[in-house]
Design an enzyme around this catalytic site. Structure first.
Site, PDB file in Angstrom:
ATOM      1  CG  HIS A   1      -5.158  -9.355  -6.633  1.00 15.98           C
ATOM      2  ND1 HIS A   1      -6.184  -9.330  -7.558  1.00 15.98           N
ATOM      3  CD2 HIS A   1      -4.371  -8.290  -6.932  1.00 15.98           C
ATOM      4  CE1 HIS A   1      -6.015  -8.299  -8.380  1.00 15.98           C
ATOM      5  NE2 HIS A   1      -4.920  -7.649  -8.017  1.00 15.98           N
TER       6      HIS A   1
ATOM      7  CG  ASP B   1      -3.096  -5.047  -6.423  1.00 18.80           C
ATOM      8  OD1 ASP B   1      -4.323  -4.889  -6.566  1.00 18.80           O
ATOM      9  OD2 ASP B   1      -2.395  -5.673  -7.233  1.00 18.80           O
TER      10      ASP B   1
ATOM     11  CG  HIS C   1      -7.996  -4.324  -9.554  1.00 20.01           C
ATOM     12  ND1 HIS C   1      -7.255  -3.816 -10.586  1.00 20.01           N
ATOM     13  CD2 HIS C   1      -7.152  -5.086  -8.834  1.00 20.01           C
ATOM     14  CE1 HIS C   1      -6.002  -4.253 -10.491  1.00 20.01           C
ATOM     15  NE2 HIS C   1      -5.917  -5.031  -9.435  1.00 20.01           N
TER      16      HIS C   1
ATOM     17  CB  SER D   1      -1.661  -1.505 -11.566  1.00 16.10           C
ATOM     18  OG  SER D   1      -2.205  -1.928 -10.350  1.00 16.10           O
TER      19      SER D   1
ATOM     20  CG  ASP E   1      -3.264   1.373  -8.529  1.00 16.40           C
ATOM     21  OD1 ASP E   1      -3.749   1.139  -7.391  1.00 16.40           O
ATOM     22  OD2 ASP E   1      -2.482   0.582  -9.088  1.00 16.40           O
TER      23      ASP E   1
ATOM     24  CD  GLU F   1       3.315  -0.221  -6.906  1.00 22.52           C
ATOM     25  OE1 GLU F   1       4.427  -0.650  -7.266  1.00 22.52           O
ATOM     26  OE2 GLU F   1       2.248  -0.710  -7.287  1.00 22.52           O
TER      27      GLU F   1
HETATM   28 ZN   LIG Z   1      -4.074  -5.694  -8.736  1.00 18.74          ZN
END
Ligand SMILES: [Zn+2]
Length: 375
Positions: free
Chosen positions: A265, A261, A330, A88, A303, A256
């Site tokens: 994960h 994200d 990612h 990121s 991103d 954001e």
């Molecule tokens: Zn991440």
């Protein structure tokens, strides 16, 4: 016979004239739609939000998302200067400065040299500026728009960088990096001395309509929606827009959705979908304003993608998905770019993440910087 000939000739001339006029009108139309520039840009970053993440939110929300109203859609290539798969820090630095840099960098180029961000350019030009995040406001994505640090983990140094700017509004977590610091500086006091209203609860944050605002509503990160964050993100986005839109010269705001994200994960598809829906509610606030205002460009992108999410089955009716993840990290895949408002058509097609910076800069007529695509 002669009269007929004249009639034929006349009608031919008239048809030709009509074609010409039509062509001119068309030309004028395309030119004026290209010339219309936005006064304001709201850049919304769904951290880790690839196409499958968007689709998971769309499915779980029974086929309804504000994102479906966007007509200008493209893709962004997210690789960093050092890695096919970005983090990121490098991902947000590409969007904020137009530079591909090394993973974990914050607002610096691949040689660790600080690069001016679009937020700093906007400030310089007299526009109002803001950052909103569900995570700590010092976390990589918001940090890359305001701080210049060689590594993303130095949250206290990133917090101190906020004081070096004249940002108008920031709302998110991360209070402890301003108040409980190794260097004993009390950044909350320093913010007040600089004229900021420093507030900690979402209710008091939402009541503020003008002036400078430091809204730090959590010691560190805000929790996930499923853990009780509520509608913090849409409320924070709306508050920031309320304040920033007081400036008739215009504004730049980055919002954001951090937890998309983290759901990736965690390889938790329900977590991802809930966060996409919440982020989309914030997008709804931006669109509501943009529709009323008419001079606001809303850009929604990511991103990078997180988790290598694949949807194997689902039901719009029941709002369920069957998903698999390829990684707990990612992935290197392209991410979508949605744009709405004046200048939106510039974001169609496949583009470098760094080009998004250049396009935003030229649309806001900032810094005389041209797009900086890198191979
Ligand atoms: Zn991440």
């Amino acid at each position: 016979m002669k009269f007929r000939k004249i009639c034929k000739l006349l009608s031919l001339v008239m048809i030709l004239a009509l074609i010409c006029m039509n062509g001119l009108a068309q030309k004028r139309k395309t030119r004026s739609s290209l010339e219309k520039l936005p006064n304001n840009i709201i850049l919304m970053i769904g951290d880790g939000m690839g196409v499958a993440q968007v689709y998971s939110g769309l499915t779980v929300n029974h086929g309804q998302l504000n994102l479906t109203g966007f007509k200008s859609i493209g893709f962004s290539k997210t690789y960093s200067a050092t890695d096919y798969t970005t983090d990121s820090g490098a991902g947000a630095t590409a969007l904020s400065t137009g530079n591909k840099t090394y993973n974990y960098a914050i607002g610096v180029d691949k040689d660790s040299v600080p690069c001016k961000t679009i937020l700093e350019y906007a400030e310089e030009a007299g526009l109002s500026t803001g950052l909103v995040s569900t995570s700590s406001i010092t976390h990589a994505t918001p940090a890359a728009f305001i701080a210049h640090q060689p590594f993303r983990d130095d949250y206290e140094a990133i917090a101190a960088d906020f004081l070096k700017t004249d940002i108008d509004v920031f709302i998110g977590g991360g209070r402890q990096f301003f108040s409980q610091r190794k260097d004993q500086r009390d950044l909350l006091k320093e913010l007040r001395q600089k004229g900021y209203q420093v507030v900690f609860s979402m209710d008091s944050i939402q009541n503020i309509r003008q002036g400078k605002l430091a809204g730090l509503n959590a010691p560190d990160h805000n929790p996930a929606v499923v853990q009780g964050r509520g509608d913090m993100l849409p409320r924070a986005a709306e508050t920031a827009i309320n304040i920033l839109s007081n400036n008739k010269k215009g504004f730049f705001l980055m919002v954001e959705g951090s937890h998309i994200d983290w759901g990736g994960h965690a390889n938790n598809a329900d977590y991802v979908a809930r966060e996409v829906i919440d982020f989309d509610n914030a997008i709804g606030k931006a669109m509501e304003f943009a529709q009323k205002d008419g001079n606001t460009l809303v850009i929604v992108t990511a991103d990078h993608e997180t988790g290598g999410l694949v949807l194997l089955d689902g039901s719009f009716e029941k709002g369920t998905i069957v998903a698999k993840f390829a990684t707990t990290s990612h992935s290197g895949t392209m991410v979508p770019v949605f744009a709405w408002g004046p200048g939106a058509e510039n974001f169609q097609g496949i583009q470098e993440n760094t080009e998004i910076f250049g396009k935003m800069m030229s649309l806001l007529k900032l810094g005389g910087v041209t797009p900086n695509p890198q191979e």
